[in-house]
Design a protein around this motif. Structure first.
Motif, PDB file in Angstrom:
ATOM      1  N   VAL A   1       0.863  -1.180   0.000  1.00 27.62           N
ATOM      2  CA  VAL A   1       0.000   0.000   0.000  1.00 27.62           C
ATOM      3  C   VAL A   1       0.900   1.230   0.000  1.00 27.62           C
ATOM      4  O   VAL A   1       1.758   1.390   0.870  1.00 27.62           O
ATOM      5  CB  VAL A   1      -0.948   0.018   1.217  1.00 27.62           C
ATOM      6  CG1 VAL A   1      -1.701   1.339   1.297  1.00 27.62           C
ATOM      7  CG2 VAL A   1      -1.939  -1.150   1.121  1.00 27.62           C
ATOM      8  N   VAL A   2       0.708   2.095  -1.000  1.00 21.57           N
ATOM      9  CA  VAL A   2       1.504   3.317  -1.132  1.00 21.57           C
ATOM     10  C   VAL A   2       0.755   4.458  -0.454  1.00 21.57           C
ATOM     11  O   VAL A   2      -0.418   4.708  -0.750  1.00 21.57           O
ATOM     12  CB  VAL A   2       1.768   3.645  -2.614  1.00 21.57           C
ATOM     13  CG1 VAL A   2       2.489   4.980  -2.755  1.00 21.57           C
ATOM     14  CG2 VAL A   2       2.581   2.530  -3.267  1.00 21.57           C
ATOM     15  N   GLY A   3       1.457   5.163   0.436  1.00 23.43           N
ATOM     16  CA  GLY A   3       0.837   6.209   1.252  1.00 23.43           C
ATOM     17  C   GLY A   3       0.911   5.805   2.711  1.00 23.43           C
ATOM     18  O   GLY A   3       1.222   4.652   3.033  1.00 23.43           O
ATOM     19  N   ASN A   4       0.618   6.732   3.621  1.00 22.83           N
ATOM     20  CA  ASN A   4       0.692   6.371   5.039  1.00 22.83           C
ATOM     21  C   ASN A   4      -0.278   7.156   5.914  1.00 22.83           C
ATOM     22  O   ASN A   4      -0.007   7.423   7.076  1.00 22.83           O
ATOM     23  CB  ASN A   4       2.126   6.540   5.560  1.00 22.83           C
ATOM     24  CG  ASN A   4       2.622   7.975   5.451  1.00 22.83           C
ATOM     25  OD1 ASN A   4       1.900   8.863   5.002  1.00 22.83           O
ATOM     26  ND2 ASN A   4       3.850   8.200   5.880  1.00 22.83           N
ATOM     27  N   GLY A   5      -1.421   7.525   5.343  1.00 24.25           N
ATOM     28  CA  GLY A   5      -2.419   8.283   6.098  1.00 24.25           C
ATOM     29  C   GLY A   5      -3.567   7.428   6.591  1.00 24.25           C
ATOM     30  O   GLY A   5      -3.485   6.199   6.610  1.00 24.25           O
ATOM     31  N   GLY A   6      -4.660   8.108   6.967  1.00 23.39           N
ATOM     32  CA  GLY A   6      -5.829   7.399   7.483  1.00 23.39           C
ATOM     33  C   GLY A   6      -6.483   6.510   6.448  1.00 23.39           C
ATOM     34  O   GLY A   6      -6.948   5.409   6.754  1.00 23.39           O
ATOM     35  N   ARG A   7      -6.522   6.970   5.212  1.00 20.05           N
ATOM     36  CA  ARG A   7      -7.094   6.158   4.123  1.00 20.05           C
ATOM     37  C   ARG A   7      -6.305   4.867   3.955  1.00 20.05           C
ATOM     38  O   ARG A   7      -6.872   3.780   3.804  1.00 20.05           O
ATOM     39  CB  ARG A   7      -7.063   6.989   2.840  1.00 20.05           C
ATOM     40  CG  ARG A   7      -7.168   6.200   1.553  1.00 20.05           C
ATOM     41  CD  ARG A   7      -6.926   7.086   0.347  1.00 20.05           C
ATOM     42  NE  ARG A   7      -5.737   7.884   0.501  1.00 20.05           N
ATOM     43  CZ  ARG A   7      -5.645   9.177   0.146  1.00 20.05           C
ATOM     44  NH1 ARG A   7      -6.656   9.784  -0.419  1.00 20.05           N
ATOM     45  NH2 ARG A   7      -4.528   9.844   0.326  1.00 20.05           N
ATOM     46  N   GLU A   8      -4.964   4.972   3.999  1.00 17.84           N
ATOM     47  CA  GLU A   8      -4.131   3.788   3.806  1.00 17.84           C
ATOM     48  C   GLU A   8      -4.247   2.831   4.988  1.00 17.84           C
ATOM     49  O   GLU A   8      -4.234   1.612   4.812  1.00 17.84           O
ATOM     50  CB  GLU A   8      -2.681   4.214   3.585  1.00 17.84           C
ATOM     51  CG  GLU A   8      -2.451   4.869   2.228  1.00 17.84           C
ATOM     52  CD  GLU A   8      -2.922   6.308   2.157  1.00 17.84           C
ATOM     53  OE1 GLU A   8      -3.345   6.749   1.063  1.00 17.84           O
ATOM     54  OE2 GLU A   8      -2.895   7.004   3.203  1.00 17.84           O
ATOM     55  N   HIS A   9      -4.384   3.376   6.201  1.00 17.78           N
ATOM     56  CA  HIS A   9      -4.608   2.521   7.374  1.00 17.78           C
ATOM     57  C   HIS A   9      -5.916   1.746   7.206  1.00 17.78           C
ATOM     58  O   HIS A   9      -5.985   0.544   7.486  1.00 17.78           O
ATOM     59  CB  HIS A   9      -4.638   3.372   8.645  1.00 17.78           C
ATOM     60  CG  HIS A   9      -4.608   2.572   9.910  1.00 17.78           C
ATOM     61  ND1 HIS A   9      -4.666   3.143  11.162  1.00 17.78           N
ATOM     62  CD2 HIS A   9      -4.527   1.232  10.132  1.00 17.78           C
ATOM     63  CE1 HIS A   9      -4.609   2.194  12.092  1.00 17.78           C
ATOM     64  NE2 HIS A   9      -4.544   1.030  11.488  1.00 17.78           N
ATOM     65  N   ALA A  10      -6.961   2.436   6.715  1.00 17.54           N
ATOM     66  CA  ALA A  10      -8.247   1.777   6.491  1.00 17.54           C
ATOM     67  C   ALA A  10      -8.149   0.697   5.415  1.00 17.54           C
ATOM     68  O   ALA A  10      -8.755  -0.377   5.530  1.00 17.54           O
ATOM     69  CB  ALA A  10      -9.312   2.811   6.106  1.00 17.54           C
ATOM     70  N   LEU A  11      -7.381   0.970   4.362  1.00 13.52           N
ATOM     71  CA  LEU A  11      -7.181  -0.040   3.317  1.00 13.52           C
ATOM     72  C   LEU A  11      -6.489  -1.280   3.892  1.00 13.52           C
ATOM     73  O   LEU A  11      -6.898  -2.414   3.624  1.00 13.52           O
ATOM     74  CB  LEU A  11      -6.365   0.546   2.166  1.00 13.52           C
ATOM     75  CG  LEU A  11      -7.114   1.503   1.229  1.00 13.52           C
ATOM     76  CD1 LEU A  11      -6.143   2.310   0.382  1.00 13.52           C
ATOM     77  CD2 LEU A  11      -8.092   0.737   0.345  1.00 13.52           C
ATOM     78  N   LEU A  12      -5.444  -1.069   4.698  1.00 11.32           N
ATOM     79  CA  LEU A  12      -4.748  -2.201   5.327  1.00 11.32           C
ATOM     80  C   LEU A  12      -5.689  -2.985   6.231  1.00 11.32           C
ATOM     81  O   LEU A  12      -5.677  -4.219   6.247  1.00 11.32           O
ATOM     82  CB  LEU A  12      -3.555  -1.696   6.144  1.00 11.32           C
ATOM     83  CG  LEU A  12      -2.347  -1.169   5.372  1.00 11.32           C
ATOM     84  CD1 LEU A  12      -1.345  -0.546   6.337  1.00 11.32           C
ATOM     85  CD2 LEU A  12      -1.681  -2.281   4.559  1.00 11.32           C
TER      86      LEU A  12
END
Length: 430
Positions: A5-16
């Protein structure tokens, strides 16, 4: 499977968070993870903007799927880099990402293909833009055409406000190079709706609509932010309305992109205004929205990984249907003191242990990091998104608000009215 997963914000946390539920045995990786992603994924020491290095790392480590969260690497062509390495990537090409990276391109596309949106003009010269605003003599919206982290839009009540916004954007550098070109458009009235749709470049699979809160203050007051909270579902988004959105906006847009030689494969985000004349496009984004992702994904019962993988591998979404929870979700964003202006970093966060074990409250990290001693500290403007699930939006919002209250860090602020329009509608029908 190995997934990056590229990125490290809230959206990326939700994707993980969702990927871990879809594929419990997968190896998950994230670019420079934040203070909350360590329990889900291995952080790699590369930034989201290091396109060639990321493609090389993914190839070397035999990554099966890369999902790109933020808009900037998509606008710079990360999907093209990965495609050149024959690596499956979820996200549109650089040419297709123009639907977000250039508001001028997006408005032109809609104009050429009859997709409903506000009347507009595009300008690169300040005097011409000023003349146009004076000729309209009323409320308008001034938008920086380029990427501005969700903040390049000024809603103007009158001509003087609009002229000031133009000067600050085009001459004052309020939004950097994003403001060299501006879109001036009529100010639409109605409620906004965020609609995500998975697309393979031909087929469109909409997700449950959400509504976010862009203004920093309660009652939609103060400056625009990247988003102070969101909720889903939205009762205004009836099956009839969503059929119309798909028929008049989503499918025609995907077809228009293909017709113009830049097919869009990935997640198309339509920001809509529900006007008296029907739904119209406020803006398109080329990726999952933040914080809407933090309420949409917790409601998704079926797999997100399967359709994303199909798109990334060049397959088809024909016949794909998503399954949704009957519950509601609400997310409250906790922001650093001073946000959306200047704010401090490295402020200690107290996160109650009971929140981390809750079934109906999920704390998604955005602007956080771990200090050298392992303590959780702030590292951004929007720090945490506290998502709660409940049978109704009102109950979810109350649960989210209570959880947000229990999290402490100096200067923190958040809105206590997430979902207020939906709650008012529900009370009116009670």
């Amino acid at each position: 499977m190995k997934i990056l997963v590229v990125g490290n914000g809230g959206r990326e946390h939700a994707l993980l968070w969702k990927l871990r539920r879809d594929a419990p045995d997968a190896e998950l990786f994230i670019t420079r993870g934040n203070g909350g992603t360590g329990a889900l994924a291995t952080s790699i020491p590369l930034d989201a903007g290091e396109l060639q290095s990321l493609a090389g790392w993914a190839e070397q480590n035999q990554i099966d799927l890369t999902i790109v969260g933020p808009e900037a690497p998509l606008a710079e062509g990360i999907a093209d880099h990965f495609g050149n390495h024959r690596l499956p990537v979820f996200g549109p090409s650089k040419q297709a990402a123009r639907i977000e990276s250039s508001k001028a391109f997006a408005k032109g596309l809609m104009s050429r293909h009859g997709i409903p949106t506000a009347a507009f003009q595009v300008f690169t010269a300040l005097p011409d833009a000023e003349d146009y605003v004076r000729s309209l003599a009323g409320p308008v919206v001034v938008k920086a055409s380029g990427l501005a982290a969700g903040k390049g839009v000024v809603v103007c009540d009158d001509t003087d406000h609009a002229l000031t916004a133009l000067r600050e954007t085009m001459e004052g550098g309020a939004f950097g190079v994003a403001g060299a070109e501006v879109v001036v458009e009529e100010r639409m009235t109605g409620e906004e709706l965020s609609v995500f749709a998975l697309t393979d470049g031909a087929n469109v699979v909409p997700m449950v609509p959400a509504q976010d809160h862009k203004r920093v203050g309660e009652g939609e007051t103060g400056p625009n932010t990247g988003g102070m909270g969101a909720y889903a579902p939205v009762s205004l988004a009836t099956p009839e309305l969503m059929e119309r959105v798909e028929r008049e906006i989503l499918r025609p847009t995907v077809a228009a992109m293909a017709a113009e030689g830049c097919p869009f494969r990935g997640l198309l985000y339509a920001g809509l205004m529900l006007t008296p004349d029907g739904p119209k496009v406020v803006e398109f984004n080329c990726r999952f929205g933040d914080p809407e992702t933090q309420v949409v994904l917790p409601l998704l019962r079926s797999s997100l990984l399967e359709p994303i993988l199909e798109i990334a591998r060049g397959g088809s979404l024909a016949g794909v249907r998503l399954g949704w929870s009957p519950q509601a979700a609400a997310a409250t964003v906790l922001a650093s003191g001073g946000y959306p202006g200047d704010y401090p970093s490295g402020v200690a966060i107290h996160l109650p242990a009971e929140l981390q074990d809750s079934d109906d409250v999920i704390v998604f990290h955005a602007g956080t990091r771990r200090a050298d001693d392992g303590a959780l500290v702030t590292a951004g403007g929007r720090v945490l998104a506290v998502t709660a699930l409940a049978p109704t939006v009102a109950a979810a919002a109350e649960r989210s608000r209570a959880a947000a209250e229990s999290i402490q860090f100096e200067g923190r602020h958040f809105r206590r009215d997430i979902g207020w329009r939906e709650i008012e509608r529900a009370n009116a029908h009670a």
